[in-house]
Write an enzyme that holds these catalytic residues in place. Structure first.
Site, PDB file in Angstrom:
ATOM      1  N   LEU A   8       0.838  -1.205   0.000  1.00 43.14           N
ATOM      2  CA  LEU A   8       0.000   0.000   0.000  1.00 43.14           C
ATOM      3  C   LEU A   8       0.868   1.248   0.000  1.00 43.14           C
ATOM      4  O   LEU A   8       1.683   1.448   0.903  1.00 43.14           O
ATOM      5  CB  LEU A   8      -0.922   0.011   1.221  1.00 43.14           C
ATOM      6  CG  LEU A   8      -1.811  -1.226   1.399  1.00 43.14           C
ATOM      7  CD1 LEU A   8      -2.830  -0.978   2.506  1.00 43.14           C
ATOM      8  CD2 LEU A   8      -2.506  -1.598   0.093  1.00 43.14           C
ATOM      9  N   ARG A  15       2.050  14.734   6.588  1.00 40.27           N
ATOM     10  CA  ARG A  15       2.962  15.195   7.640  1.00 40.27           C
ATOM     11  C   ARG A  15       4.427  15.250   7.201  1.00 40.27           C
ATOM     12  O   ARG A  15       5.267  15.791   7.917  1.00 40.27           O
ATOM     13  CB  ARG A  15       2.803  14.327   8.897  1.00 40.27           C
ATOM     14  CG  ARG A  15       1.543  14.684   9.670  1.00 40.27           C
ATOM     15  CD  ARG A  15       1.605  14.176  11.081  1.00 40.27           C
ATOM     16  NE  ARG A  15       1.327  12.743  11.161  1.00 40.27           N
ATOM     17  CZ  ARG A  15       1.917  11.929  12.017  1.00 40.27           C
ATOM     18  NH1 ARG A  15       2.831  12.380  12.847  1.00 40.27           N
ATOM     19  NH2 ARG A  15       1.603  10.654  12.039  1.00 40.27           N
ATOM     20  N   LYS A  22       5.548  10.208  -0.121  1.00 37.10           N
ATOM     21  CA  LYS A  22       6.190   9.729   1.108  1.00 37.10           C
ATOM     22  C   LYS A  22       7.072   8.511   0.889  1.00 37.10           C
ATOM     23  O   LYS A  22       8.201   8.460   1.377  1.00 37.10           O
ATOM     24  CB  LYS A  22       5.115   9.422   2.158  1.00 37.10           C
ATOM     25  CG  LYS A  22       5.702   8.794   3.408  1.00 37.10           C
ATOM     26  CD  LYS A  22       4.791   8.883   4.597  1.00 37.10           C
ATOM     27  CE  LYS A  22       3.668   7.898   4.541  1.00 37.10           C
ATOM     28  NZ  LYS A  22       2.961   7.846   5.847  1.00 37.10           N
ATOM     29  N   GLY A  80      -9.480   4.211   2.524  1.00 34.77           N
ATOM     30  CA  GLY A  80      -9.122   3.340   3.643  1.00 34.77           C
ATOM     31  C   GLY A  80      -8.295   2.148   3.182  1.00 34.77           C
ATOM     32  O   GLY A  80      -8.220   1.850   1.980  1.00 34.77           O
ATOM     33  N   THR A  81      -7.688   1.467   4.168  1.00 33.58           N
ATOM     34  CA  THR A  81      -6.750   0.389   3.832  1.00 33.58           C
ATOM     35  C   THR A  81      -7.431  -0.810   3.162  1.00 33.58           C
ATOM     36  O   THR A  81      -6.833  -1.453   2.295  1.00 33.58           O
ATOM     37  CB  THR A  81      -5.986  -0.064   5.097  1.00 33.58           C
ATOM     38  OG1 THR A  81      -6.905  -0.185   6.186  1.00 33.58           O
ATOM     39  CG2 THR A  81      -4.904   0.938   5.479  1.00 33.58           C
ATOM     40  N   ASP A 105       5.432   2.493   3.497  1.00 37.33           N
ATOM     41  CA  ASP A 105       6.157   3.430   4.365  1.00 37.33           C
ATOM     42  C   ASP A 105       6.725   2.750   5.609  1.00 37.33           C
ATOM     43  O   ASP A 105       7.097   3.404   6.572  1.00 37.33           O
ATOM     44  CB  ASP A 105       5.235   4.592   4.780  1.00 37.33           C
ATOM     45  CG  ASP A 105       4.021   4.126   5.579  1.00 37.33           C
ATOM     46  OD1 ASP A 105       3.900   2.916   5.886  1.00 37.33           O
ATOM     47  OD2 ASP A 105       3.171   4.978   5.905  1.00 37.33           O
ATOM     48  N   GLU A 154      -9.563  -0.090  15.986  1.00 38.98           N
ATOM     49  CA  GLU A 154      -8.804   1.143  15.778  1.00 38.98           C
ATOM     50  C   GLU A 154      -8.918   2.018  17.023  1.00 38.98           C
ATOM     51  O   GLU A 154      -9.945   2.025  17.709  1.00 38.98           O
ATOM     52  CB  GLU A 154      -9.339   1.891  14.547  1.00 38.98           C
ATOM     53  CG  GLU A 154      -8.995   1.205  13.240  1.00 38.98           C
ATOM     54  CD  GLU A 154      -7.501   0.946  13.093  1.00 38.98           C
ATOM     55  OE1 GLU A 154      -6.724   1.913  13.027  1.00 38.98           O
ATOM     56  OE2 GLU A 154      -7.104  -0.236  13.058  1.00 38.98           O
ATOM     57  N   ASN A 226       5.941   8.683   9.083  1.00 39.29           N
ATOM     58  CA  ASN A 226       4.885   9.645   8.784  1.00 39.29           C
ATOM     59  C   ASN A 226       5.383  11.071   8.748  1.00 39.29           C
ATOM     60  O   ASN A 226       4.692  11.955   8.261  1.00 39.29           O
ATOM     61  CB  ASN A 226       3.780   9.550   9.848  1.00 39.29           C
ATOM     62  CG  ASN A 226       3.153   8.166   9.854  1.00 39.29           C
ATOM     63  OD1 ASN A 226       2.580   7.731   8.874  1.00 39.29           O
ATOM     64  ND2 ASN A 226       3.322   7.451  10.952  1.00 39.29           N
ATOM     65  N   ASN A 368      39.013  14.885 -19.459  1.00 37.36           N
ATOM     66  CA  ASN A 368      38.141  13.925 -20.141  1.00 37.36           C
ATOM     67  C   ASN A 368      36.965  14.577 -20.848  1.00 37.36           C
ATOM     68  O   ASN A 368      36.263  13.932 -21.604  1.00 37.36           O
ATOM     69  CB  ASN A 368      37.618  12.894 -19.136  1.00 37.36           C
ATOM     70  CG  ASN A 368      36.808  13.523 -18.031  1.00 37.36           C
ATOM     71  OD1 ASN A 368      37.091  14.638 -17.593  1.00 37.36           O
ATOM     72  ND2 ASN A 368      35.796  12.824 -17.565  1.00 37.36           N
TER      73      ASN A 368
END
Ligand code: UD1
Ligand code: CA
Length: 449
Positions: A8, A15, A22, A80-81, A105, A154, A226, A368
């Site tokens: 994912l 952030r 990221k 969402g995941t 990440d 969660e 994050n 060179n």
């Protein structure tokens, strides 16, 4: 049974406060995404699916950089995941085997941990990777009953009792492909965030009479990035563990905390790395070589018995054979230096080949670049390049040849010949003393006003 990966990498990473997606920020010289792909590569996955969203073009390019066969799928909106994993539905079609879901990440999950999950999958339908958190913060909590994982809650949705649980969800999940897709189809978004939670598949699995469990790993492995400060902390952690593993493999470092390594740095046993050395990606140092203080190496190969530095720079394509000596303030780029050759002081060698046992004097430069194209310099074996020689490429100096100090070499030098190109010296008798006295008189006059 074969394994597939779903990584994912669609999230924005707000952030990080960066234009770069990221997962493309680097640790140990490699994008976070590559670390995730690398740890899973030990499983020899049959399919690798990367779910992209923010910065999708760049992230896809990086995924293909690591694995040309990786399948990139896009998640247009980050709902969402669970929704993210479902984007891999078509890419997984026809695949029957275990799927491991990883985050792009989260760079430090080890292959051993993933192997443990795969092996636990043989007895369980859903396997989640958990860890005992020193500070559980906002992680999802794993609600266990013995070895059985009952549900993942969660933080936002958890009761006080559930928040007191310290066994947390790393985010890594493993289930058989068709089962996973079935479970994901049943996930809704009736929760505190209004998101489709991947974690809900545990509750659904239990309700369907399937079994779920958790395998645990060290908290350090689950470190997700994050923010910039987490990235810096991850870099520090990476450096510590890479140094430690090299030291355990027999590398000598007097001040390991000052040596900086890349994800792919290879250093042989009994090689010595003095303080303040930086290894950018692509460096191999063989056994018994010595890298002296304040050197910077990238894309270079240093053979057994060679010495580099102090204060040397090896750039991509530097190939040093056995017993080569590269000294202070020397830069080597795209050049091979054969056995026993010495380039000891203040020299630039680029796009060149230097033969065995040749000696390159201080202040030598391979010219060179003509402003448009790069050209090659070849020096044979057992030759001697005098100090302050300019080698205007393309040019060849033969075997057992010589260039006199200060020579500008514009024509090939045959084997055994000496090239010399400089004006003859004349000594003007008494001239220096006379000039000094004129200058001193002038200075004295100026001082009086
Ligand atoms: C998630 C877990 C939580 C766990 C934590 C570990 C869920 C619902 N929660 O929470 O239990 O403790 O990770 O770090 O899974 N992503 C997408 N598309 C999306 C949403 C997320 O690709 O629509 C990616 C993100 O880029 C990120 C990963 O999935 O790499 C995790 O998403 P994130 O929003 O950070 O999840 P958390 O809230 O941290
Ligand atoms: Ca997160």
């Amino acid at each position: 049974m074969s394994t597939a990966l779903v990584i994912l990498a669609a999230g924005k990473g707000t952030r990080m406060d960066s234009d770069l997606p990221k997962v493309l920020h680097k640790v140990g010289g490699a994008p976070l995404l590559h670390h995730a792909m690398l740890s899973a590569s030990a499983l020899e996955p049959a399919r690798v699916v990367v779910v992209t969203g923010h910065g999708a073009d760049q992230v896809e390019a990086a995924a293909h950089d690591f694995d040309a066969d990786a399948i990139a799928v896009r998640q247009a909106e980050q709902l969402g995941t669970a929704h993210a994993v479902l984007q891999a539905r078509e890419a997984l079609a026809g695949f029957s085997g275990d799927v491991i879901v990883l985050y792009g990440d989260t760079p430090f999950i080890t292959s051993d941990t993933l192997e443990k999950m795969i092996s636990s999958r043989k007895q369980n339908d859903v396997v989640v990777l958990g860890f005992d958190a020193a500070d559980p913060g906002r992680y999802g909590r794993l609600v266990m009953q013995g070895d059985a994982l009952k549900r993942i809650v969660e933080y936002k949705d958890a009761s006080d009792d559930e928040r007191a649980i310290t066994f947390c969800n790393s985010g890594v999940i493993c289930a058989e492909s068709a089962t996973l897709v079935d479970l994901l189809d049943a996930v809704g978004n009736d929760n505190a965030s209004g998101e489709y939670y991947l974690t809900d598949i545990v509750t659904i699995a239990n309700a369907r009479g399937l079994s779920a469990t958790a395998v645990s790993c060290d908290e350090a492995e689950t470190l997700g990035i994050n923010s910039r400060s987490e990235l810096a902390a991850a870099e520090a952690l990476f450096q510590r563990s890479k140094r430690q593993s090299l030291i355990e493999d027999g590398v000598i470092m007097q001040a390991p905390e000052t040596v900086f390594l890349s994800f792919d740095t290879i250093i042989g046993r009994d090689a010595e790395i003095e303080p303040n050395v930086v290894f950018a990606p692509g460096v191999t140092v063989e056994s018994g070589a010595r890298i002296r203080a304040f050197s910077h190496l990238e894309g270079a190969h240093v053979s057994r018995g060679a010495t580099v530095g102090p204060f040397a720079r090896l750039r991509p394509g530097a190939e040093l054979a056995e017993d080569v000596h590269i000294g202070n303030f020397v830069e080597i780029k795209n050049a091979s230096i054969d056995e026993g050759a010495k380039v000891n002081h203040l020299t630039y060698v680029g796009d060149a080949e230097i033969g065995a046992r040749s000696n390159v004097g201080a202040g030598t430069i391979t010219c060179n670049y003509d402003g448009v194209m790069k050209h090659k310099t070849t020096i044979g074996r057992d030759s001697f390049i005098g100090s302050n020689t300019l080698l205007v490429a393309p040019v060849t100096v033969g075997h057992e040849a010589m260039t006199a100090t200060g020579t500008v070499v514009t024509k090939d030098v045959p084997d055994g010949a000496m090239a010399i190109s400089r004006t003859d010296q004349t000594n003007k008798q008494g001239f220096a003393r006379k000039l000094f006295s004129i200058l001193r008189a002038k200075k004295a006059k100026q001082a009086k006003g």
